[in-house]
Design a protein around this motif. Sequence first.
Motif, PDB file in Angstrom:
ATOM      1  N   SER A   1      -0.816  -5.615   5.157  1.00 40.97           N
ATOM      2  CA  SER A   1      -0.239  -4.928   4.003  1.00 40.97           C
ATOM      3  C   SER A   1       1.092  -4.319   4.418  1.00 40.97           C
ATOM      4  CB  SER A   1      -1.171  -3.822   3.499  1.00 40.97           C
ATOM      5  OG  SER A   1      -2.421  -4.342   3.093  1.00 40.97           O
TER       6      SER A   1
ATOM      7  N   TYR B   1       5.716  -1.671   8.510  1.00 47.11           N
ATOM      8  CA  TYR B   1       6.709  -0.839   7.826  1.00 47.11           C
ATOM      9  C   TYR B   1       8.091  -1.055   8.424  1.00 47.11           C
ATOM     10  CZ  TYR B   1       7.020   2.637  11.647  1.00 47.11           C
ATOM     11  OH  TYR B   1       7.249   3.270  12.840  1.00 47.11           O
TER      12      TYR B   1
ATOM     13  N   ARG C   1      -6.222  -6.514  11.419  1.00 45.72           N
ATOM     14  CA  ARG C   1      -5.720  -5.843  10.218  1.00 45.72           C
ATOM     15  C   ARG C   1      -4.462  -5.092  10.588  1.00 45.72           C
ATOM     16  NH1 ARG C   1      -4.157  -4.747   5.738  1.00 45.72           N
ATOM     17  NH2 ARG C   1      -5.366  -3.990   3.977  1.00 45.72           N
TER      18      ARG C   1
ATOM     19  N   SER D   1       9.707  -5.327   5.774  1.00 46.91           N
ATOM     20  CA  SER D   1       8.238  -5.352   5.780  1.00 46.91           C
ATOM     21  C   SER D   1       7.705  -6.492   4.927  1.00 46.91           C
ATOM     22  CB  SER D   1       7.687  -4.024   5.247  1.00 46.91           C
ATOM     23  OG  SER D   1       8.112  -2.949   6.044  1.00 46.91           O
TER      24      SER D   1
ATOM     25  N   LEU E   1       3.969  -1.317   3.824  1.00 46.62           N
ATOM     26  CA  LEU E   1       4.036   0.079   3.382  1.00 46.62           C
ATOM     27  C   LEU E   1       5.091   0.238   2.298  1.00 46.62           C
ATOM     28  CD1 LEU E   1       3.314   3.080   3.638  1.00 46.62           C
ATOM     29  CD2 LEU E   1       4.935   3.225   5.543  1.00 46.62           C
TER      30      LEU E   1
ATOM     31  N   VAL F   1       0.844  -1.192   0.000  1.00 41.26           N
ATOM     32  CA  VAL F   1       0.000   0.000   0.000  1.00 41.26           C
ATOM     33  C   VAL F   1       0.876   1.238   0.000  1.00 41.26           C
ATOM     34  CG1 VAL F   1      -2.015  -1.025   1.103  1.00 41.26           C
ATOM     35  CG2 VAL F   1      -0.193  -0.103   2.524  1.00 41.26           C
TER      36      VAL F   1
ATOM     37  N   LEU G   1      -0.657  -0.228  13.249  1.00 39.37           N
ATOM     38  CA  LEU G   1       0.554   0.144  12.520  1.00 39.37           C
ATOM     39  C   LEU G   1       1.738  -0.503  13.228  1.00 39.37           C
ATOM     40  CD1 LEU G   1       1.737   1.837  10.208  1.00 39.37           C
ATOM     41  CD2 LEU G   1       1.852   3.776  11.782  1.00 39.37           C
TER      42      LEU G   1
ATOM     43  N   ALA H   1      -2.190   3.593   3.390  1.00 40.40           N
ATOM     44  CA  ALA H   1      -1.811   3.111   4.722  1.00 40.40           C
ATOM     45  C   ALA H   1      -2.423   3.991   5.805  1.00 40.40           C
ATOM     46  CB  ALA H   1      -0.295   3.085   4.849  1.00 40.40           C
TER      47      ALA H   1
ATOM     48  N   VAL I   1      -0.837  -2.874   9.168  1.00 35.10           N
ATOM     49  CA  VAL I   1       0.041  -2.231   8.179  1.00 35.10           C
ATOM     50  C   VAL I   1       1.437  -2.274   8.764  1.00 35.10           C
ATOM     51  CG1 VAL I   1       0.630  -0.125   6.939  1.00 35.10           C
ATOM     52  CG2 VAL I   1      -1.780  -0.726   7.301  1.00 35.10           C
TER      53      VAL I   1
END
Length: 352
Positions: free
Chosen positions: A333, A311, A307, A318, A335, A254, A269, A259, A309
Motif C-alpha cells: 500500500s 512512502y 506486506r 510511492s 501512504l 492508505v 515501512l 499505515a 507500506v
Amino acid sequence: MPVPVEALSRLFPLESLRQETREQLAREALVSEYQRGENVFEAGDLDDDTVYLLEGELRCNYPDGRSVAHIATAPHGRYSLNDAVPRRFTAKVVSGKAKVMRLDRRYLEKLITWDQLSRDDSYRHFGTAPGGNNWVFRLLRAPAFARLPTGNIEKMFQMFEPVTVKPSEVVMREGDTADYFYVVREGTASVSKYLDGAPQVVAYLREGDTFGEDALLSNLPRNATVRMMQGGKLMRLSREAFEAVLKPPMLSWVLPAEAARLVQSGAALLDVRMPEEHAQRAIDGSVNVPLYRLREDIDQVVPSGSRLVVYCNTGERSAAAAFVLKRLGYEVSALHGGLGAMLRLLANAPAA
C-alpha cells in the motif's frame, strides 16, 4: 501434481474455453489428494481459489446442520464447489480418497473474460499462430494485475495500440518525458540504467512483461532505457488511457492512521526517496530503497511476499513503487499524503 488438460474439458465453464486457454489453466492448476476424513476447506475460510472435485466424494456440512453430497462422477460434479467467501460450509472427504483441483479465482475470471472478448469479430489482438497469446496469459497472471476489475480488462484491450519494432530499436530512453505504457507482445528487450557513470543492463524483458509505468505514475522522467534485442511487437497505452484504466485499481492507498496500524501489525515501512532525503528526515523504523534501485535491491532488504507500506514526500514516487512491488509479488500500500501526512499524525498522537 499436474492435471491433464482433458480433465478441464468436462468442467463448467471451462469446457467452453478455447483449447489453448484450457492448456494455460492446466499449467496453473494445483491438484492435491486428500484422504477420508480430511477437510478440503472449512466453513469461514478465506481463500482465493475456485475448487473442483476431480475424483471422489465430499460431504458439504453447513453450520446449521444441513449436509449435501458433492460427487465427482455425478452431473453436478462438473461444477466448482460454491465460490462464496467466507466459505459457507465445510467440505469433508467421505470416499477413500479424493482429488481436488484449485485455480486462482481472479486469474480464472480474467482468462474467461479475455477468452470471450477475443471471439468478437471486431477484436484486433488475438494471435492465431501457436503461442500467439502467451503474452496475454503472462500479462494477466502478473501480481500487479491481480485486482484489476474484469471490466477494465475489456477497456485495456480496446485501447491497446500495436507497435512493430526492429532489432536494436530504442523504445524509450532514460531521461525522456513519459508518454506510453508498454507490454511486450513478441520479442525480447534489455533494460539499462546509468549506474556509477556508465550504462548497465539491469533486466531483460520477454512476452507479457510490461515497462514504462514508473514515470507515468511518478510524473518523473524515464528512469531507464529499453532497447529491443529482437524485432517484434509491442502493445502500448497512452498516458491518458493508462491513467483511466490501470492506475486507479492497481494502487492501494492508505491514510496515515491505517499505515501506522499496518506497521504495528508487522508490515515493513519502505522509504523510496533518495538516500540523502532519507538521511535528512524520515519516519522512524523505515528502510530506504530509492525508487530507481527498487527492482535490483528490494529482495535484499525485504523478503518477497511481505506486506509493505511505501512512502515518499508527496505520494507520486510511492505510486510508482507500489506498482513495481506488486509486479514483484509484494502486498503493498502507498501512504496517502506522503511523509508530511505521517509526521503530522505522529506529532498529534497522545503521549504514551
